[in-house]
Design a protein around this motif. Structure first.
Motif, short mmCIF file in Angstrom:
data_model
loop_
_atom_site.label_atom_id
_atom_site.label_comp_id
_atom_site.label_asym_id
_atom_site.label_seq_id
_atom_site.Cartn_x
_atom_site.Cartn_y
_atom_site.Cartn_z
N ILE A 206 10.67 -5.11 14.91
CA ILE A 206 9.36 -4.83 15.49
C ILE A 206 9.15 -5.56 16.80
N LEU A 207 9.48 -6.87 16.84
CA LEU A 207 9.14 -7.69 18.00
C LEU A 207 10.19 -7.67 19.10
N VAL A 208 11.44 -7.38 18.75
CA VAL A 208 12.52 -7.38 19.74
C VAL A 208 12.92 -5.95 20.11
N GLU A 209 13.13 -5.11 19.10
CA GLU A 209 13.58 -3.75 19.37
C GLU A 209 12.44 -2.79 19.67
N GLY A 210 11.22 -3.16 19.28
CA GLY A 210 10.10 -2.25 19.47
C GLY A 210 10.10 -1.09 18.49
N ALA A 211 10.63 -1.32 17.29
CA ALA A 211 10.70 -0.27 16.27
C ALA A 211 9.33 -0.06 15.63
N ALA A 212 9.13 1.15 15.11
CA ALA A 212 7.94 1.48 14.33
C ALA A 212 8.40 1.69 12.89
N LEU A 213 8.10 0.75 12.03
CA LEU A 213 8.62 0.75 10.67
C LEU A 213 7.64 1.35 9.66
N THR A 214 8.19 1.78 8.54
CA THR A 214 7.39 2.20 7.38
C THR A 214 7.60 1.18 6.28
N TYR A 215 6.50 0.71 5.70
CA TYR A 215 6.57 -0.33 4.68
C TYR A 215 6.23 0.22 3.30
N ARG A 216 7.06 -0.13 2.33
CA ARG A 216 6.78 0.14 0.92
C ARG A 216 7.24 -1.07 0.12
N ASN A 217 6.69 -1.25 -1.04
CA ASN A 217 7.00 -2.44 -1.82
C ASN A 217 8.48 -2.54 -2.14
N PRO A 218 9.06 -3.72 -2.01
CA PRO A 218 10.48 -3.90 -2.30
C PRO A 218 10.75 -3.92 -3.79
N LEU A 219 11.98 -3.59 -4.17
CA LEU A 219 12.43 -3.79 -5.54
C LEU A 219 12.88 -5.24 -5.67
N LEU A 220 12.39 -5.91 -6.69
CA LEU A 220 12.65 -7.33 -6.84
C LEU A 220 13.39 -7.64 -8.13
N GLY A 221 14.34 -8.54 -8.06
CA GLY A 221 15.00 -9.08 -9.24
C GLY A 221 15.50 -8.02 -10.19
N ALA A 222 15.07 -8.15 -11.45
CA ALA A 222 15.57 -7.27 -12.51
C ALA A 222 15.16 -5.82 -12.30
N ASP A 223 14.10 -5.59 -11.51
CA ASP A 223 13.65 -4.21 -11.28
C ASP A 223 14.72 -3.36 -10.60
N GLN A 224 15.65 -4.00 -9.91
CA GLN A 224 16.70 -3.24 -9.23
C GLN A 224 17.62 -2.53 -10.21
N ASP A 225 17.67 -3.00 -11.46
CA ASP A 225 18.54 -2.40 -12.47
C ASP A 225 17.77 -1.68 -13.56
N ARG A 226 16.45 -1.56 -13.43
CA ARG A 226 15.65 -0.94 -14.47
C ARG A 226 15.29 0.51 -14.11
N LEU A 227 14.99 1.27 -15.15
CA LEU A 227 14.54 2.63 -14.94
C LEU A 227 13.10 2.67 -14.43
N MET A 228 12.34 1.61 -14.72
CA MET A 228 10.94 1.57 -14.30
C MET A 228 10.69 0.28 -13.52
N ARG A 229 9.66 0.31 -12.71
CA ARG A 229 9.28 -0.86 -11.91
C ARG A 229 8.33 -1.74 -12.71
N ASP A 230 8.65 -3.02 -12.77
CA ASP A 230 7.80 -3.98 -13.45
C ASP A 230 6.99 -4.80 -12.45
N GLN A 231 7.64 -5.23 -11.36
CA GLN A 231 6.97 -6.02 -10.33
C GLN A 231 6.69 -5.15 -9.10
N GLY A 232 5.65 -5.51 -8.38
CA GLY A 232 5.35 -4.79 -7.14
C GLY A 232 4.88 -3.37 -7.35
N ARG A 233 4.22 -3.12 -8.47
CA ARG A 233 3.68 -1.79 -8.71
C ARG A 233 2.43 -1.58 -7.85
N ILE A 234 2.18 -0.35 -7.46
CA ILE A 234 0.96 -0.05 -6.74
C ILE A 234 -0.03 0.66 -7.66
N HIS A 235 -1.30 0.55 -7.33
CA HIS A 235 -2.37 1.22 -8.07
C HIS A 235 -3.16 2.06 -7.08
#
Length: 346
Positions: free
Chosen positions: A178-207
């Protein structure tokens, strides 16, 4: 009775004048983008809020700026102390003004947040700042500085890491893009820890509070800090904006009280969209019959009839996103995404 009516009339006239001044100010100021950063640029390390009590904390920030490929320049009062503040209000403000006045300095990075940024806002030289736009980044208490600069100069600032946060790759890379390249990014919640190997998201869920898409300038920050500058000339006009909020260590009744304050002050009127981030350690504790955070957001936000969602990865969590304060974004409340529409630097 007559005296009360007179005083009431004077109060309404004063409030109207203040609101009129803010409206004129908002119309006159155009959005101002800071120049992008380049390798070797000087980054000013400032302490606009809480004191840094240990020298090694400042040394960590110097090391981080160097590792990022920039040249650190420590402000004269970075290690000053006035109680819990990093020096007096005028000392802290003088450091910020001096960094903007120095043509070699290309960015300002606060050491930490805590409390105190709002206290320096009356002492900043906004004509100087507008004439010398630079990258300013931080979060938590620094929200007051970011919003104040945008309100008074139109300068797009950045809600992102401050000096003593963890500078991991998943935090550094988006900041660099963003600050050096001048990119325009899209943000969504990251997959964290054990959620990377699960069928469902436990952390970082949105409502999703209310589905839909909306675009507008992104404004907001820490709820406690934002509510503290409401009604001042340092709170931007939020009409047509995407408002985002987060907090830490606040019980539900406190969140309710501060959102009520924003509602009564008209901050929620005319929003294009609303995003609530993380509220770390904001549970009801042992209180009986407490409203939940979801209840409170439903009460205050759903009646607005705008796209809204909660649970965005914004707040006192890592990795900390770098978001353009005042930059135009598009939110999708069903997908839980924030997309920058354009670059936030020139």
């Amino acid at each position: 009775m007559r005296r009360r009516e007179l005083l009431g009339g004077l109060g309404m006239a004063t409030a109207g004048a203040a609101l009129g001044k803010r409206a004129v100010q908002a119309q006159e100021l155009s959005t101002l983008l800071p120049p992008r950063l380049r390798s070797g640029d000087v980054v000013g390390i400032v302490s606009p809020a809480g004191a840094t009590f240990e020298r090694d904390r400042l040394d960590l920030v110097v090391d981080a700026v160097t590792a990022l490929g920039f040249t650190p320049r420590v402000a004269p009062h970075a290690l000053a102390r006035y109680g819990y503040l990093a020096g007096t209000d005028t000392e802290r403000a003088a450091d910020v003004n001096a960094m903007f006045a120095d043509p070699a300095v290309k960015a300002l990075l606060p050491v930490r947040g805590d409390w105190g940024s709002a206290r320096i806002l009356p002492y900043l030289d906004y004509d100087l700042i507008r004439a010398n736009p630079k990258v300013v980044i931080g979060f938590s208490d620094i929200s007051a500085l970011l919003l104040g600069l945008y309100a008074r100069t139109g300068l797009v600032t950045f809600h992102g890491p401050h000096g003593i946060t963890a500078w991991r790759a998943d935090q550094v890379e988006p900041l660099r893009q963003i600050l050096v390249e001048g990119a325009a990014l899209t943000y969504r919640n990251p997959l964290l820890g054990a959620d990377q190997d699960r069928l469902m998201r436990d952390q970082g869920r949105i409502h999703t509070i209310a589905p839909g898409r909306a675009s507008g300038p992104l404004l907001g920050g820490n709820l406690s800090v934002v509510s503290g500058i409401v009604g001042s000339p340092y709170m931007p006009d939020t009409t047509g904006a995407i408002l985002f909020l987060e907090d830490v260590g606040e019980p539900p009744y406190s969140i309710d009280r501060m959102l009520t304050q924003l509602k009564l002050a008209g901050v929620l009127d005319g929003l294009a969209g609303f995003v609530f981030g993380q509220c770390t350690a904001c549970g009801p504790g042992s209180g009986y019959g407490s409203l939940t955070l979801a209840d409170i957001l439903h009460d205050h936000i759903r009646p607005l009839g705008i796209p809204a969602y909660a649970g965005a990865w914004i707040g006192h969590v890592e990795p900390i996103w770098t978001l353009p304060m005042g930059g135009v974004v598009t939110m999708d409340a069903a997908e839980g995404t924030l997309a920058m529409e354009t670059a936030a630097v020139t």
